[in-house]
Design a protein around this motif. Structure first.
Motif, PDB file in Angstrom:
ATOM      1  N   ALA A 124      77.124  15.062  57.846  1.00  0.00           N
ATOM      2  CA  ALA A 124      76.006  14.213  58.232  1.00  0.00           C
ATOM      3  C   ALA A 124      76.479  13.094  59.155  1.00  0.00           C
ATOM      4  CB  ALA A 124      75.340  13.620  56.996  1.00  0.00           C
ATOM      5  N   VAL A 125      75.577  12.633  59.981  1.00  0.00           N
ATOM      6  CA  VAL A 125      75.825  11.450  60.802  1.00  0.00           C
ATOM      7  C   VAL A 125      75.143  10.277  60.116  1.00  0.00           C
ATOM      8  CG1 VAL A 125      75.481  10.359  63.043  1.00  0.00           C
ATOM      9  CG2 VAL A 125      75.975  12.808  62.905  1.00  0.00           C
ATOM     10  N   GLN A 126      75.882   9.242  59.789  1.00  0.00           N
ATOM     11  CA  GLN A 126      75.308   8.093  59.103  1.00  0.00           C
ATOM     12  C   GLN A 126      74.646   7.156  60.096  1.00  0.00           C
ATOM     13  OE1 GLN A 126      77.915   6.029  56.379  1.00  0.00           O
ATOM     14  NE2 GLN A 126      77.544   7.547  54.802  1.00  0.00           N
ATOM     15  N   TYR A 127      73.562   6.553  59.641  1.00  0.00           N
ATOM     16  CA  TYR A 127      72.790   5.654  60.506  1.00  0.00           C
ATOM     17  C   TYR A 127      72.312   4.472  59.683  1.00  0.00           C
ATOM     18  CZ  TYR A 127      68.989   3.856  63.401  1.00  0.00           C
ATOM     19  OH  TYR A 127      68.160   3.042  64.135  1.00  0.00           O
ATOM     20  N   ASN A 128      72.382   3.288  60.261  1.00  0.00           N
ATOM     21  CA  ASN A 128      71.866   2.079  59.637  1.00  0.00           C
ATOM     22  C   ASN A 128      70.647   1.593  60.404  1.00  0.00           C
ATOM     23  OD1 ASN A 128      73.885   1.827  57.607  1.00  0.00           O
ATOM     24  ND2 ASN A 128      75.313   1.053  59.149  1.00  0.00           N
ATOM     25  N   GLU A 129      69.640   1.200  59.666  1.00  0.00           N
ATOM     26  CA  GLU A 129      68.399   0.759  60.285  1.00  0.00           C
ATOM     27  C   GLU A 129      68.649  -0.366  61.280  1.00  0.00           C
ATOM     28  OE1 GLU A 129      64.161  -1.217  58.885  1.00  0.00           O
ATOM     29  OE2 GLU A 129      65.145   0.256  57.596  1.00  0.00           O
ATOM     30  N   GLY A 130      68.014  -0.245  62.459  1.00  0.00           N
ATOM     31  CA  GLY A 130      68.172  -1.255  63.498  1.00  0.00           C
ATOM     32  C   GLY A 130      69.293  -0.978  64.467  1.00  0.00           C
ATOM     33  N   ALA A 131      70.161  -0.018  64.153  1.00  0.00           N
ATOM     34  CA  ALA A 131      71.260   0.332  65.046  1.00  0.00           C
ATOM     35  C   ALA A 131      70.725   1.172  66.209  1.00  0.00           C
ATOM     36  CB  ALA A 131      72.335   1.103  64.281  1.00  0.00           C
ATOM     37  N   ASP A 144      71.464   9.383  56.125  1.00  0.00           N
ATOM     38  CA  ASP A 144      72.258  10.514  56.607  1.00  0.00           C
ATOM     39  C   ASP A 144      71.353  11.395  57.456  1.00  0.00           C
ATOM     40  OD1 ASP A 144      74.654   9.818  55.534  1.00  0.00           O
ATOM     41  OD2 ASP A 144      74.609  11.269  53.887  1.00  0.00           O
ATOM     42  N   ILE A 145      71.863  11.835  58.617  1.00  0.00           N
ATOM     43  CA  ILE A 145      71.069  12.667  59.522  1.00  0.00           C
ATOM     44  C   ILE A 145      71.790  13.994  59.726  1.00  0.00           C
ATOM     45  CG2 ILE A 145      70.046  12.852  61.824  1.00  0.00           C
ATOM     46  CD1 ILE A 145      70.012   9.813  61.946  1.00  0.00           C
ATOM     47  N   PHE A 146      71.054  15.086  59.494  1.00  0.00           N
ATOM     48  CA  PHE A 146      71.549  16.434  59.745  1.00  0.00           C
ATOM     49  C   PHE A 146      70.686  17.046  60.844  1.00  0.00           C
ATOM     50  CE2 PHE A 146      72.515  15.378  55.374  1.00  0.00           C
ATOM     51  CZ  PHE A 146      73.814  15.822  55.194  1.00  0.00           C
ATOM     52  N   PHE A 147      71.330  17.653  61.854  1.00  0.00           N
ATOM     53  CA  PHE A 147      70.592  18.123  63.021  1.00  0.00           C
ATOM     54  C   PHE A 147      70.218  19.601  62.938  1.00  0.00           C
ATOM     55  CE2 PHE A 147      72.762  14.317  64.436  1.00  0.00           C
ATOM     56  CZ  PHE A 147      71.719  13.634  65.039  1.00  0.00           C
ATOM     57  N   ILE A 186      67.961  11.726  55.291  1.00  0.00           N
ATOM     58  CA  ILE A 186      67.963  11.297  53.890  1.00  0.00           C
ATOM     59  C   ILE A 186      68.158   9.790  53.848  1.00  0.00           C
ATOM     60  CG2 ILE A 186      69.059  11.548  51.633  1.00  0.00           C
ATOM     61  CD1 ILE A 186      70.073  14.278  52.522  1.00  0.00           C
ATOM     62  N   ALA A 187      67.219   9.104  53.203  1.00  0.00           N
ATOM     63  CA  ALA A 187      67.326   7.657  52.996  1.00  0.00           C
ATOM     64  C   ALA A 187      67.875   7.412  51.600  1.00  0.00           C
ATOM     65  CB  ALA A 187      65.964   6.992  53.166  1.00  0.00           C
ATOM     66  N   TYR A 188      68.935   6.632  51.509  1.00  0.00           N
ATOM     67  CA  TYR A 188      69.588   6.357  50.237  1.00  0.00           C
ATOM     68  C   TYR A 188      69.196   4.980  49.725  1.00  0.00           C
ATOM     69  CZ  TYR A 188      72.479  10.464  51.001  1.00  0.00           C
ATOM     70  OH  TYR A 188      72.908  11.745  51.189  1.00  0.00           O
ATOM     71  N   SER A 189      69.053   4.914  48.402  1.00  0.00           N
ATOM     72  CA  SER A 189      68.650   3.663  47.759  1.00  0.00           C
ATOM     73  C   SER A 189      69.841   2.794  47.395  1.00  0.00           C
ATOM     74  CB  SER A 189      67.861   3.970  46.485  1.00  0.00           C
ATOM     75  OG  SER A 189      68.689   4.651  45.555  1.00  0.00           O
TER      76      SER A 189
END
Length: 517
Positions: free
Chosen positions: A161-168, A150-153, A186-189
């Protein structure tokens, strides 16, 4: 050999008979106990995938049924010595195992299973600026053991939050105003464990040349000294060559000498090519010396001064400051203004605007003769056309000038191939609305288009006139009687054979004048 096999078969049958009970109905297997000591080995993969390997074991077991305890209805069938894989979310589960023996007897046990995800590790966040847009940033993230980010600016505390997936592709965000913002990633497990990264970013709209005092996001603060007062103000004398909304005002302190103020640029002035600076100035008197000093950011002893003198009173004019002898090895970040330099201040207020760099000290304005040294006649062309200033190849009574512009429209060029010049200032069409231009064409009937555009491209106007003779000079007239001077046209665009494909012909034009009839 056959006799031996027969004897062995008899003995095996007798052995089985000896294992029966007295009634002959119960076998040895029937008397076996139900499975005992039932348990299981849970192996949890430590990658936050939730993958669990279940290996049941016990005594006297032929097969197992495993109920995963997570809502999965159908059990998994596992043979003795086997194992099964299952994916769980993070949580606590009761895993039921039913073990079945050789005689069908069963034993049931329920075992606790706790699945806990590890915290994401090695969280790396990359934040980059966008070239050409100082308000826009790009964010990517990567980590071990994460499921998503999750990314907060940091601009709007209520924004989701804007969600982001690694590699996108990178997530982009454009800020509304300058300032310092805290970006949180925030990185979620996949469970409760998280990893958090924060970084402050400062959004600046850099103050660079040219400066027009119109951008509300720029910092136009003037640092004053020796009693002067200077600031951005609404243009109190809109008209003439300067109808812009905002300008800078400077009032030198009465009785003080070398009283002024400076603007600080975010990047030093580059004098490698453009060695002149033009400034529009409004002065209450003619003959006032205006000194513009380029100064180093931290060392006031490093600088270069240029002076220009006002020629009119109570109206806007453009002054040109020559820095052709300034050292390009030095860095100049301050523009220091002195009005009525070297004289005692009178308390008068001066105004300045549109600070631009230029390669020459002479403005490009009507009439355009292509003869004046120091004027930049550099055409910009598009869609295949090419225009340049050359020696007049057709000198004659109709046009004896030494220099003309050559317009080349090669074979294969687009039908709307053209070229344009950008005038130094917006063209004043208040009184004069007619363009006259000398033209040489290899054919009669060739359409010639003269078009005016403003710098933003939001306003334009054009006129079309066709040549009347071939292979000789003629003067053509383009009437712009309905043109609006307030549209601030600065580009003059020329087309030959507009709407027609290129034929490889050369056309020539010269002596472009703005007149009233």
């Amino acid at each position: 050999m056959k006799q031996i096999k027969f004897i062995f078969s008899i003995l095996f049958v007798a052995l089985l008979a000896g294992c029966s009970d007295e009634d002959g109905d119960t076998t040895f297997a029937d008397k076996a106990d139900a499975p005992q000591n039932i348990s299981a080995l849970f192996t949890i993969t430590q990658d936050n995938s939730g993958l669990v390997t279940i290996a049941p074991h016990g005594e006297g077991v032929v097969s197992y049924e495993i109920y995963f305890g997570d809502g999965t209805e159908a059990p998994a069938a596992v043979q003795a010595g086997g194992k099964v894989n299952h994916v769980y979310t993070e949580g606590q589960y009761s895993v039921k195992i039913i073990a079945t023996g050789i005689n069908g007897k069963t034993t049931e046990v329920t075992l606790p299973l706790t699945v806990t995800f590890v915290q994401p590790e090695n969280l790396e966040v990359t934040i980059t600026a966008t070239v050409g847009n100082p308000f826009k940033i790009n964010v990517t993230a990567e980590a071990d053991y994460e499921t998503h980010f999750d990314i907060f600016f940091g601009e709007d505390p209520l924004a989701p939050a804007v969600q982001y997936n690694e590699g996108a592709p990178a997530v982009t965000h454009t800020y509304a105003t300058i300032g310092t913002y805290t970006i949180t990633v925030i990185a979620y497990s996949g469970g409760a464990a998280t990893a958090v990264y924060t970084q402050d970013v400062t959004i600046n709209n850099p103050l660079l040349l040219p400066i027009n005092f119109e951008n509300p996001t720029l910092n136009y603060a003037i640092t004053n000294f020796n009693g002067a007062t200077g600031s951005k103000v609404a243009n109190p004398h809109s008209g003439g060559i300067n109808t812009s909304a905002n300008v800078a005002a400077m009032t030198p302190a009465a009785g003080a000498v070398y009283t002024g103020g400076f603007l600080t640029l975010d990047t030093p002035v580059n004098l490698t090519v453009n060695k002149f600076i033009r400034v529009k100035v409004w002065s209450p008197a003619a003959g006032v010396p205006v000194l513009l000093k380029l100064e180093n950011l931290t060392n006031g002893q490093v600088g270069h001064e240029a002076t220009a003198v006002t020629t009119v009173a109570n109206q806007w004019e453009e002054l040109v400051f020559d820095y052709s002898s300034a050292s390009t090895a030095q860095q100049y970040s301050k523009l220091v203004f002195f009005f009525n330099a070297a004289n005692n201040g009178t308390g008068d207020t001066y105004y300045f605007d549109d600070i631009v760099q230029s390669a020459t000290g002479i403005p490009l304005a009507f009439p355009i003769t292509f003869e004046q040294g120091g004027v930049d006649y550099d055409f910009e062309s598009f869609q295949g056309a090419a225009t340049s200033v050359i020696n007049n190849p057709h000198i004659g009574p109709a046009n004896p000038s030494a220099k003309v512009a050559q317009f080349f429209k090669p074979v294969g060029s687009q039908v709307w191939a053209g070229s344009f010049l950008t005038m130094t200032d917006p063209i004043d069409f208040t009184t004069n609305k007619v363009i006259k231009m000398k033209v040489w064409s290899p054919t009669a009937g060739t359409p010639v288009i003269v078009k005016f555009e403003n710098m933003a491209g939001t306003n334009n106007i054009e006129r079309v006139v066709s040549t009347s003779v071939a292979n000789q000079w003629e003067e053509m007239t383009f009437n712009f009687n309905d043109i609006v001077s307030a549209n601030n046209y600065r580009k003059i665009v020329i087309f030959f054979g507009g709407g027609q494909p290129g034929t490889g012909a050369n056309y020539y034009f010269d002596d472009i004048k703005l007149v009233n009839n």
